[in-house]
Design a protein around this motif. Structure first.
Motif, PDB file in Angstrom:
ATOM      1  N   GLU A  10      -2.756   5.216   0.517  1.00  0.00           N
ATOM      2  CA  GLU A  10      -3.688   4.086   0.655  1.00  0.00           C
ATOM      3  C   GLU A  10      -3.799   3.653   2.114  1.00  0.00           C
ATOM      4  OE1 GLU A  10      -3.323   1.771  -3.596  1.00  0.00           O
ATOM      5  OE2 GLU A  10      -1.607   1.673  -2.218  1.00  0.00           O
ATOM      6  N   SER A  67      -6.228   5.912   3.663  1.00  0.00           N
ATOM      7  CA  SER A  67      -7.585   5.530   3.252  1.00  0.00           C
ATOM      8  C   SER A  67      -8.071   4.300   4.014  1.00  0.00           C
ATOM      9  CB  SER A  67      -7.623   5.248   1.750  1.00  0.00           C
ATOM     10  OG  SER A  67      -7.378   6.428   1.033  1.00  0.00           O
ATOM     11  N   LEU A  86       0.864  -1.179   0.000  1.00  0.00           N
ATOM     12  CA  LEU A  86       0.000   0.000   0.000  1.00  0.00           C
ATOM     13  C   LEU A  86       0.901   1.228   0.000  1.00  0.00           C
ATOM     14  CD1 LEU A  86      -2.637  -0.714   2.836  1.00  0.00           C
ATOM     15  CD2 LEU A  86      -2.906  -1.112   0.390  1.00  0.00           C
TER      16      LEU A  86
END
Length: 184
Positions: free
Chosen positions: A51, A54, A47
Motif C-alpha cells: 500500500e 501504491s 499501510l
C-alpha cells in the motif's frame, strides 16, 4: 439516601457508556489507531508495504512513517511525531517494516521497487546496498517524496541513552517544519 443512590446510578451509567481513547504502542495492520480525542484527524493509519508503494504510484499526498515496535529510535521519535501531527491535525500513514521477531515485513522486490521514491532518504549498508533505516518520516506530495528525515537527531544513540529535552525539541521542530509542507 435515595437521591444519593440515584446519583450514583447516573454516574455509573455515564461512565459505562464512555469509550476511552486508545493510544497503543503500535498499530495493527487491521485497524487504524486513533490518538487523542474524536475531534481531531490525527490517527495512525496502518499501510502494508504494498500500500505504501501504491501511495507513490497513485500520486497521493500525506505523511508516511516507516518503523517498527522494537526499534529504540522509533520508540523515542514516534511520540514526538504523534504529538506534532495531532497539533497540526495531520494523519500519519504507518508502515511497519519488521514484526515482533524483527523479521522484515517487505520483500527484496518491494525494496527495489520503493528505492526510486525514497532513495534520497536511504543510506548504504556495509555491503554498499541502499537500505531503509528507521524511523523514516516522509512528506509525500502528489506521489513524490518532497522531504524526509531518518532517525532522531545527530549524535543520538538510542541504544546508549534517551534523548535530552533539547534533542526532543530539535526533533519536534524538524517534524513541525516537515508537516507544515503538507498544508502549503
Amino acid at each position: 439516601m435515595k437521591k444519593l443512590f440515584i446519583l450514583c446510578v447516573f454516574l455509573l451509567a455515564g461512565c459505562a457508556t464512555q469509550t476511552p481513547s486508545k493510544t497503543p504502542s503500535a498499530c495493527s495492520e487491521e485497524q487504524a489507531c486513533t490518538i487523542g480525542d474524536q475531534n481531531t484527524v490525527e490517527t495512525m493509519q496502518p499501510l502494508s508495504f504494498e500500500e505504501a508503494l501504491s501511495f507513490f504510484k497513485e500520486k497521493k499526498s500525506g505523511l508516511l512513517y516507516f518503523g517498527f515496535e522494537n526499534c529504540p529510535w522509533c520508540q523515542e521519535a514516534l511520540p514526538i511525531l504523534r504529538e506534532e501531527a495531532k497539533r497540526q491535525n495531520v494523519s500519519i500513514h504507518s508502515i511497519l517494516t519488521r514484526d515482533e521477531n524483527n523479521e522484515l515485513l517487505y520483500t527484496e522486490e518491494q525494496k527495489q521497487e520503493i528505492i526510486p521514491y525514497l532513495q534520497d532518504y536511504m543510506s548504504k549498508n556495509e555491503e554498499g546496498e541502499l537500505t531503509l533505516y528507521v524511523p523514516l518520516v516522509v512528506v509525500v506530495k502528489d506521489g513524490k517524496a518532497i522531504e524526509g528525515h531518518v532517525g532522531t537527531v545527530d549524535d543520538h544513540d538510542a541504544h546508549a541513552r534517551k534523548m535530552t529535552e533539547e534533542e526532543k525539541q530539535e526533533l519536534q521542530k524538524k517534524y513541525e517544519d516537515m508537516l507544515a509542507q503538507l498544508s502549503s
